[in-house]
Write a protein that holds these residues in place. Sequence first.
Motif, PDB file in Angstrom:
ATOM      1  N   ILE A 143     105.135   4.150  -2.101  1.00  0.00           N
ATOM      2  CA  ILE A 143     104.399   5.236  -2.767  1.00  0.00           C
ATOM      3  C   ILE A 143     104.876   6.591  -2.237  1.00  0.00           C
ATOM      4  O   ILE A 143     105.059   7.544  -3.006  1.00  0.00           O
ATOM      5  CB  ILE A 143     102.887   5.068  -2.558  1.00  0.00           C
ATOM      6  CG1 ILE A 143     102.408   3.821  -3.321  1.00  0.00           C
ATOM      7  CG2 ILE A 143     102.123   6.305  -3.014  1.00  0.00           C
ATOM      8  CD1 ILE A 143     100.942   3.518  -3.163  1.00  0.00           C
ATOM      9  N   LEU A 144     105.116   6.670  -0.926  1.00  0.00           N
ATOM     10  CA  LEU A 144     105.617   7.924  -0.340  1.00  0.00           C
ATOM     11  C   LEU A 144     106.983   8.274  -0.934  1.00  0.00           C
ATOM     12  O   LEU A 144     107.270   9.445  -1.230  1.00  0.00           O
ATOM     13  CB  LEU A 144     105.720   7.766   1.178  1.00  0.00           C
ATOM     14  CG  LEU A 144     105.890   9.057   1.985  1.00  0.00           C
ATOM     15  CD1 LEU A 144     104.708   9.995   1.772  1.00  0.00           C
ATOM     16  CD2 LEU A 144     106.053   8.733   3.467  1.00  0.00           C
ATOM     17  N   LEU A 145     107.829   7.247  -1.128  1.00  0.00           N
ATOM     18  CA  LEU A 145     109.140   7.477  -1.742  1.00  0.00           C
ATOM     19  C   LEU A 145     108.982   7.981  -3.178  1.00  0.00           C
ATOM     20  O   LEU A 145     109.663   8.929  -3.591  1.00  0.00           O
ATOM     21  CB  LEU A 145     109.955   6.177  -1.733  1.00  0.00           C
ATOM     22  CG  LEU A 145     111.285   6.212  -2.497  1.00  0.00           C
ATOM     23  CD1 LEU A 145     112.220   7.236  -1.888  1.00  0.00           C
ATOM     24  CD2 LEU A 145     111.937   4.832  -2.510  1.00  0.00           C
ATOM     25  N   ALA A 146     108.057   7.357  -3.924  1.00  0.00           N
ATOM     26  CA  ALA A 146     107.820   7.794  -5.307  1.00  0.00           C
ATOM     27  C   ALA A 146     107.387   9.250  -5.344  1.00  0.00           C
ATOM     28  O   ALA A 146     107.880  10.043  -6.157  1.00  0.00           O
ATOM     29  CB  ALA A 146     106.761   6.902  -5.960  1.00  0.00           C
ATOM     30  N   LEU A 147     106.478   9.617  -4.446  1.00  0.00           N
ATOM     31  CA  LEU A 147     105.991  11.004  -4.423  1.00  0.00           C
ATOM     32  C   LEU A 147     107.088  11.969  -3.985  1.00  0.00           C
ATOM     33  O   LEU A 147     107.172  13.093  -4.489  1.00  0.00           O
ATOM     34  CB  LEU A 147     104.773  11.108  -3.488  1.00  0.00           C
ATOM     35  CG  LEU A 147     103.537  10.326  -3.945  1.00  0.00           C
ATOM     36  CD1 LEU A 147     102.456  10.359  -2.872  1.00  0.00           C
ATOM     37  CD2 LEU A 147     102.987  10.893  -5.255  1.00  0.00           C
ATOM     38  N   SER A 148     107.946  11.532  -3.049  1.00  0.00           N
ATOM     39  CA  SER A 148     109.028  12.424  -2.598  1.00  0.00           C
ATOM     40  C   SER A 148     110.064  12.616  -3.703  1.00  0.00           C
ATOM     41  O   SER A 148     110.625  13.703  -3.850  1.00  0.00           O
ATOM     42  CB  SER A 148     109.694  11.860  -1.338  1.00  0.00           C
ATOM     43  OG  SER A 148     110.440  10.695  -1.638  1.00  0.00           O
ATOM     44  N   VAL A 149     110.321  11.556  -4.487  1.00  0.00           N
ATOM     45  CA  VAL A 149     111.262  11.687  -5.608  1.00  0.00           C
ATOM     46  C   VAL A 149     110.719  12.653  -6.643  1.00  0.00           C
ATOM     47  O   VAL A 149     111.437  13.506  -7.179  1.00  0.00           O
ATOM     48  CB  VAL A 149     111.542  10.301  -6.236  1.00  0.00           C
ATOM     49  CG1 VAL A 149     112.328  10.463  -7.530  1.00  0.00           C
ATOM     50  CG2 VAL A 149     112.311   9.430  -5.267  1.00  0.00           C
ATOM     51  N   ILE A 150     109.418  12.528  -6.916  1.00  0.00           N
ATOM     52  CA  ILE A 150     108.791  13.445  -7.870  1.00  0.00           C
ATOM     53  C   ILE A 150     108.955  14.881  -7.407  1.00  0.00           C
ATOM     54  O   ILE A 150     109.320  15.769  -8.171  1.00  0.00           O
ATOM     55  CB  ILE A 150     107.289  13.126  -8.014  1.00  0.00           C
ATOM     56  CG1 ILE A 150     107.089  11.754  -8.641  1.00  0.00           C
ATOM     57  CG2 ILE A 150     106.590  14.188  -8.849  1.00  0.00           C
ATOM     58  CD1 ILE A 150     105.680  11.258  -8.504  1.00  0.00           C
ATOM     59  N   ALA A 151     108.677  15.096  -6.114  1.00  0.00           N
ATOM     60  CA  ALA A 151     108.746  16.457  -5.578  1.00  0.00           C
ATOM     61  C   ALA A 151     110.177  16.987  -5.622  1.00  0.00           C
ATOM     62  O   ALA A 151     110.420  18.133  -6.012  1.00  0.00           O
ATOM     63  CB  ALA A 151     108.227  16.469  -4.152  1.00  0.00           C
ATOM     64  N   SER A 152     111.146  16.140  -5.247  1.00  0.00           N
ATOM     65  CA  SER A 152     112.520  16.619  -5.148  1.00  0.00           C
ATOM     66  C   SER A 152     113.136  16.898  -6.514  1.00  0.00           C
ATOM     67  O   SER A 152     114.054  17.699  -6.620  1.00  0.00           O
ATOM     68  CB  SER A 152     113.376  15.598  -4.395  1.00  0.00           C
ATOM     69  OG  SER A 152     113.470  14.392  -5.130  1.00  0.00           O
ATOM     70  N   LEU A 153     112.647  16.240  -7.565  1.00  0.00           N
ATOM     71  CA  LEU A 153     113.220  16.438  -8.886  1.00  0.00           C
ATOM     72  C   LEU A 153     112.395  17.378  -9.755  1.00  0.00           C
ATOM     73  O   LEU A 153     112.664  17.534 -10.932  1.00  0.00           O
ATOM     74  CB  LEU A 153     113.381  15.083  -9.580  1.00  0.00           C
ATOM     75  CG  LEU A 153     114.416  14.167  -8.911  1.00  0.00           C
ATOM     76  CD1 LEU A 153     114.399  12.789  -9.523  1.00  0.00           C
ATOM     77  CD2 LEU A 153     115.798  14.770  -8.990  1.00  0.00           C
ATOM     78  N   SER A 154     111.374  17.991  -9.171  1.00  0.00           N
ATOM     79  CA  SER A 154     110.611  18.998  -9.909  1.00  0.00           C
ATOM     80  C   SER A 154     111.418  20.293  -9.980  1.00  0.00           C
ATOM     81  O   SER A 154     112.446  20.425  -9.317  1.00  0.00           O
ATOM     82  CB  SER A 154     109.269  19.252  -9.224  1.00  0.00           C
ATOM     83  OG  SER A 154     108.494  18.073  -9.210  1.00  0.00           O
ATOM     84  N   THR A 155     110.927  21.236 -10.775  1.00  0.00           N
ATOM     85  CA  THR A 155     111.610  22.525 -10.904  1.00  0.00           C
ATOM     86  C   THR A 155     111.821  23.158  -9.538  1.00  0.00           C
ATOM     87  O   THR A 155     112.869  23.717  -9.235  1.00  0.00           O
ATOM     88  CB  THR A 155     110.775  23.459 -11.796  1.00  0.00           C
ATOM     89  OG1 THR A 155     110.451  22.773 -13.002  1.00  0.00           O
ATOM     90  CG2 THR A 155     111.536  24.728 -12.103  1.00  0.00           C
ATOM     91  N   SER A 156     110.803  23.082  -8.708  1.00  0.00           N
ATOM     92  CA  SER A 156     110.882  23.541  -7.332  1.00  0.00           C
ATOM     93  C   SER A 156     110.243  22.471  -6.459  1.00  0.00           C
ATOM     94  O   SER A 156     109.188  21.933  -6.805  1.00  0.00           O
ATOM     95  CB  SER A 156     110.150  24.880  -7.170  1.00  0.00           C
ATOM     96  OG  SER A 156     109.844  25.118  -5.811  1.00  0.00           O
ATOM     97  N   MET A 157     110.886  22.151  -5.330  1.00  0.00           N
ATOM     98  CA  MET A 157     110.347  21.083  -4.493  1.00  0.00           C
ATOM     99  C   MET A 157     108.945  21.426  -4.003  1.00  0.00           C
ATOM    100  O   MET A 157     108.048  20.585  -3.995  1.00  0.00           O
ATOM    101  CB  MET A 157     111.272  20.832  -3.302  1.00  0.00           C
ATOM    102  CG  MET A 157     110.846  19.628  -2.474  1.00  0.00           C
ATOM    103  SD  MET A 157     112.047  19.140  -1.236  1.00  0.00           S
ATOM    104  CE  MET A 157     111.903  20.454  -0.061  1.00  0.00           C
ATOM    105  N   LEU A 158     108.734  22.689  -3.606  1.00  0.00           N
ATOM    106  CA  LEU A 158     107.418  23.091  -3.115  1.00  0.00           C
ATOM    107  C   LEU A 158     106.372  22.991  -4.221  1.00  0.00           C
ATOM    108  O   LEU A 158     105.237  22.566  -3.988  1.00  0.00           O
ATOM    109  CB  LEU A 158     107.485  24.518  -2.562  1.00  0.00           C
ATOM    110  CG  LEU A 158     108.250  24.684  -1.248  1.00  0.00           C
ATOM    111  CD1 LEU A 158     108.283  26.156  -0.844  1.00  0.00           C
ATOM    112  CD2 LEU A 158     107.601  23.853  -0.147  1.00  0.00           C
ATOM    113  N   VAL A 159     106.767  23.385  -5.439  1.00  0.00           N
ATOM    114  CA  VAL A 159     105.840  23.289  -6.577  1.00  0.00           C
ATOM    115  C   VAL A 159     105.490  21.826  -6.844  1.00  0.00           C
ATOM    116  O   VAL A 159     104.332  21.471  -7.075  1.00  0.00           O
ATOM    117  CB  VAL A 159     106.465  23.931  -7.837  1.00  0.00           C
ATOM    118  CG1 VAL A 159     105.636  23.600  -9.075  1.00  0.00           C
ATOM    119  CG2 VAL A 159     106.558  25.440  -7.669  1.00  0.00           C
TER     120      VAL A 159
END
Length: 518
Positions: A143-159
């Motif tokens: 689940i942590l990997l899934a959430l990190s992938v989501i964050a890294s592939l968003s327009t901005s990682m922080l967003v």
Amino acid sequence: MEFLSLLDITFFLLAGLGALVGIIFGAIPGMTATMAVAVCLPLTYALGLHHGLALLLGLYVGGISGGMVPAVLLNIPGTPSSITTTFDGYPMAQKGEGEKALKICVIASVIGGLISAAILFLFAPLLADFSIKFSYVEKFLIILLALSVIASLSTSMLVGIFSGVIGIWLSLIGDYSISDGGNGKTRLMFDFMEPYLFEGFSLLPVLIGVFGISTILLEAEKGAKSGLVSERIKISKGGGFSLSVFKGRLTNLVRSSFIGTFVGMLPGVGGSAASVLAYTQEKNLTRDSSQMGKGAPQGLIASESANNALTGGALIPLLSLGIPGDSTTAVLIGAFTLQGIQVGPLFIPENPETWYVMMTALVFANIVMFFLMFYAIKYIAKVVMVPKHILFPIIVMMCVVGAYAINYGIMFDVWTLLIFGILGYLVQKIGLEVAPLIIGFILGGQAEVYFVKSLESFGTYSIFFTKSPIAMVLWGLIIASLMFAIVMGFNSRARQKMELTQVTGSTHTASGKGHDTN
């Protein structure tokens, strides 16, 4: 073969109806496959699991495919995944080859969808068998990997991270159950909220609100556009389509389908990334890329085969790990919840009939989509002319009635629908992202349970790093996804800085020339 007894005429009619309604939703700019599934989700309660899945998977396939219609005819992507279809589709439509462009898209879509269904059928059970061996530690890290992938592939990682954290925070509202390792008390709420939020927000009204009501609000904000849309629609009379257009394009077709399937497996990435990646690869690898963007068939083949291949790919992590691959499969989790079934590693082994029914529905929906769009595209194209001031009130009514009926008439579910509809609207207005928020909402509760159970079982934080080689590999993937986001962020900033420098230099040059002239 016991599942064959479940495939009655109603099953196929619902899959076909879903494909048709999905195409209509996808063909209307502003409406998406996710919205189609969310709005029709309450209907599945009365249909039962297998008939309900036939309807929803038909909506999914049809909704993704329907986006090609306005992309080609109006230069407006019907869904985000058809953005690259506009590059070559609209130039062809302007040359009077609209029907030819749409038929190329239809064939590419059905092949992409069938290839991804084959990959789903082969690999989802293998991944599920492998993930059955996971303990609470590995499940938490997945689940942590899934959430990190989501964050890294968003327009901005922080967003992306911030959006996901908001989703997790919302999922934790309510009773901290003793069975989940909690203290049995409510949290993250005031006392007067306990009668309503003791069990937290219901998933289905949240999904319908975020993907249904908020979309309506965003579209309503744009207002009615002046001018007749029909004046902009151009479909050739003779068609001019021939299968020879696919000659020499097989590599492009297969490669783009695999790219779409792979991107679909990445949580929260979405079809727009799949189609852009496939289009870019074709442009880089083709011998003659000079015509791409000016009405080249290979651009349409890359875009549409990739975005339709997303459907099978997004179902792989959903059915084998319980992690949604995109927004639409996040809504599909609601359909399973409605029927009392939990998706995850045990879903396929414990529900083989449902698994085969899903595969049948997915393949059948692709075939229905092909015949509907290939032979009736002239008539389907007219749905882009439906006035939104007629359509939107009907959809809002369906959302409210559906939210009220899901849990046998609880008025608070309607308030949840409206609250999350407005929240979804505000989230998008201030620049946050909906997909990480919703996937955080769905996975937040599970992540907490697995984290607490891991500590209860092993009593030390170091177990998350030392439990098994799988845990170490997962940490490697988490770090790699975050590093990827950081590198991409630096590259993006460098590119923007370079473009700004070039623009400034051009301005100064022009200004200097202006002085010389004067």
